[in-house]
Enzyme design. Structure first.
Site, PDB file in Angstrom:
ATOM      1  CG  HIS A 142       4.226  -1.699   2.067  1.00 35.05           C
ATOM      2  ND1 HIS A 142       2.928  -2.133   1.995  1.00 35.05           N
ATOM      3  CD2 HIS A 142       4.786  -2.349   3.109  1.00 35.05           C
ATOM      4  CE1 HIS A 142       2.715  -3.025   2.961  1.00 35.05           C
ATOM      5  NE2 HIS A 142       3.815  -3.165   3.661  1.00 35.05           N
ATOM      6  CD  GLN A 147       7.452 -11.401  10.712  1.00 31.84           C
ATOM      7  OE1 GLN A 147       8.581 -11.470  10.247  1.00 31.84           O
ATOM      8  NE2 GLN A 147       6.734 -10.280  10.642  1.00 31.84           N
ATOM      9  CE  LYS A 178       8.837   8.279  13.740  1.00 29.90           C
ATOM     10  NZ  LYS A 178       9.148   9.738  13.626  1.00 29.90           N
ATOM     11  CG  HIS A 207      -0.272  -0.297   2.517  1.00 26.53           C
ATOM     12  ND1 HIS A 207       0.663   0.549   3.069  1.00 26.53           N
ATOM     13  CD2 HIS A 207      -0.356  -1.348   3.381  1.00 26.53           C
ATOM     14  CE1 HIS A 207       1.100   0.068   4.215  1.00 26.53           C
ATOM     15  NE2 HIS A 207       0.502  -1.104   4.424  1.00 26.53           N
ATOM     16  CD  GLU A 208       0.784   5.843  -2.140  1.00 26.74           C
ATOM     17  OE1 GLU A 208       1.696   6.576  -1.709  1.00 26.74           O
ATOM     18  OE2 GLU A 208       0.769   5.414  -3.303  1.00 26.74           O
TER      19      GLU A 208
HETATM   20  P1  AMP Z   1       5.011  -5.235   6.481  1.00 23.66           P
HETATM   21  O1  AMP Z   1       4.744  -5.548   5.051  1.00 23.66           O
HETATM   22  O2  AMP Z   1       3.793  -5.069   7.322  1.00 23.66           O
HETATM   23  O3  AMP Z   1       6.026  -6.174   7.095  1.00 23.66           O
HETATM   24  O4  AMP Z   1       5.702  -3.811   6.494  1.00 23.66           O
HETATM   25  C1  AMP Z   1       6.878  -3.570   5.753  1.00 23.66           C
HETATM   26  C2  AMP Z   1       7.419  -2.209   6.139  1.00 23.66           C
HETATM   27  O5  AMP Z   1       6.457  -1.209   5.840  1.00 23.66           O
HETATM   28  C3  AMP Z   1       7.731  -2.101   7.635  1.00 23.66           C
HETATM   29  O6  AMP Z   1       8.938  -1.379   7.800  1.00 23.66           O
HETATM   30  C4  AMP Z   1       6.540  -1.314   8.143  1.00 23.66           C
HETATM   31  O7  AMP Z   1       6.827  -0.567   9.305  1.00 23.66           O
HETATM   32  C5  AMP Z   1       6.250  -0.404   6.976  1.00 23.66           C
HETATM   33  N1  AMP Z   1       4.869   0.094   7.002  1.00 23.66           N
HETATM   34  C6  AMP Z   1       3.729  -0.612   7.200  1.00 23.66           C
HETATM   35  N2  AMP Z   1       2.645   0.193   7.200  1.00 23.66           N
HETATM   36  C7  AMP Z   1       3.120   1.453   7.013  1.00 23.66           C
HETATM   37  C8  AMP Z   1       2.498   2.747   6.935  1.00 23.66           C
HETATM   38  N3  AMP Z   1       1.185   2.909   7.042  1.00 23.66           N
HETATM   39  N4  AMP Z   1       3.292   3.829   6.734  1.00 23.66           N
HETATM   40  C9  AMP Z   1       4.647   3.679   6.619  1.00 23.66           C
HETATM   41  N5  AMP Z   1       5.287   2.495   6.684  1.00 23.66           N
HETATM   42  C10 AMP Z   1       4.534   1.393   6.886  1.00 23.66           C
END
Ligand code: AMP
EC number: 6.3.2.1
Length: 283
Positions: free
Chosen positions: A33, A57, A145, A30-31
């Site tokens: 990422h 995890q 964050k 999503h945005e």
């Molecule tokens: P994930 O795919 O959930 O493992 O997230 C991958 C990376 O994207 C991690 O570093 C998350 O902290 C970051 N991330 C997830 N959601 C957001 C968001 N809404 N805004 C910014 N970074 C995000």
């Protein structure tokens, strides 16, 4: 964009690159990422993204099997962002043998907050991130964050292992109504989606109360936490925690630290129906 699943092939493609900028993800992009991909581009070249849903995890009763996997749509988004390599290993690529060597983060960081409610979560995260770093060997890596505790634990892991990688934090991207973007938002029903921004609203209310504490010390930090948990529960949420902590090490904050101007952060995790959401707000 090159899509690579094999570790050796990845190394061959990255040979001679010493400024690579890396964004690990679990996909369903999503945005939030994509903002990290743009940040990565500012800090290095080429940009390497990874998509890997890391079984290690997830707890036994968590959503590993149902976690959204949308590879084709993800590939299109990454291509638009100019990502050079997508590393998308299978479980066999990344864990050809059972991963018996694991990274165990210190209890005082790894077993609190998310770690208390998701035992073993940060061990799984640190292990896969260290392994991905070893595969990609990036100069910088970007983490959101949104996962505040994860960002801190990975920063400290990189420091303690003297990994030659700089960890860069990315701000949380939100929907217009304030809900932090998350792959898990897709689990929410229409009614739940309408309620979900309440999580961020409660954090803002907590911040207001904490800032007022600076003037009058009638209410303690723990009382503020309790009132906020009760307010979410009263609206039908099942809160795991709402915690006011020090930004430096996530240790509990005292009224004295607040008076002294210590930077604090409010972190929360709560379930709405079957969906568990997390968010945080810095003070
Ligand atoms: P994930 O795919 O959930 O493992 O997230 C991958 C990376 O994207 C991690 O570093 C998350 O902290 C970051 N991330 C997830 N959601 C957001 C968001 N809404 N805004 C910014 N970074 C995000």
């Amino acid at each position: 964009m090159k899509i690579i699943s094999d570790i050796q092939e990845l190394r061959d493609h990255l040979r001679g690159q010493n400024r690579a900028s890396f964004v690990p993800t679990m996909g369903n992009l999503h945005e939030g990422h994509l903002s990290l991909m743009r940040l990565a581009r500012q800090h290095g070249d080429p940009v390497v993204a990874s998509i890997f849903v890391n079984r290690m995890q997830f707890g036994p009763n968590e959503d590993f099997d149902s976690y959204p996997r949308t590879m084709q749509a993800d590939i299109e988004k990454l291509e638009k962002e100019g990502v050079y390599i997508l590393f998308a290993p299978t479980e066999r690529d990344l864990y050809p043998q059972p991963q018996e060597y694991r990274v165990d983060p210190p209890q005082q960081l790894g077993d609190i907050l998310e770690g208390e409610f998701r035992p073993g979560f940060f061990k799984g995260v640190c292990t896969v991130v260290l392994k991905l770093f070893s595969c990609v060997q990036p100069k910088v890596a970007v983490f959101g964050k949104k996962d505040y505790q994860q960002l801190m634990i990975i920063r400290r892991m990189a420091k303690q292992f003297a990994l030659p990688v700089e960890i860069i934090p990315g701000e949380t991207i939100r929907a217009e109504d304030g809900l932090a973007l998350s792959s898990r938002n897709g689990y929410l029903s229409t009614e739940e989606r309408a309620e979900a921004p309440e999580l961020q609203k409660v954090l803002k209310e907590v911040r207001e109360r904490v800032l007022q504490l600076k003037d009058r010390t009638s209410q303690s930090i723990s009382e503020i936490e309790k009132v906020a948990v009760a307010s979410l529960a009263g609206r039908g949420w099942q809160p795991d925690y709402i915690a006011i902590r020090q930004q430096s090490d996530l240790a509990p904050a005292s009224n004295e630290q607040l008076q002294a101007g210590e930077p604090l952060v409010i972190l929360t995790a709560a379930k709405l129906g079957k969906t568990r959401l997390i968010d945080n707000l810095e003070i």
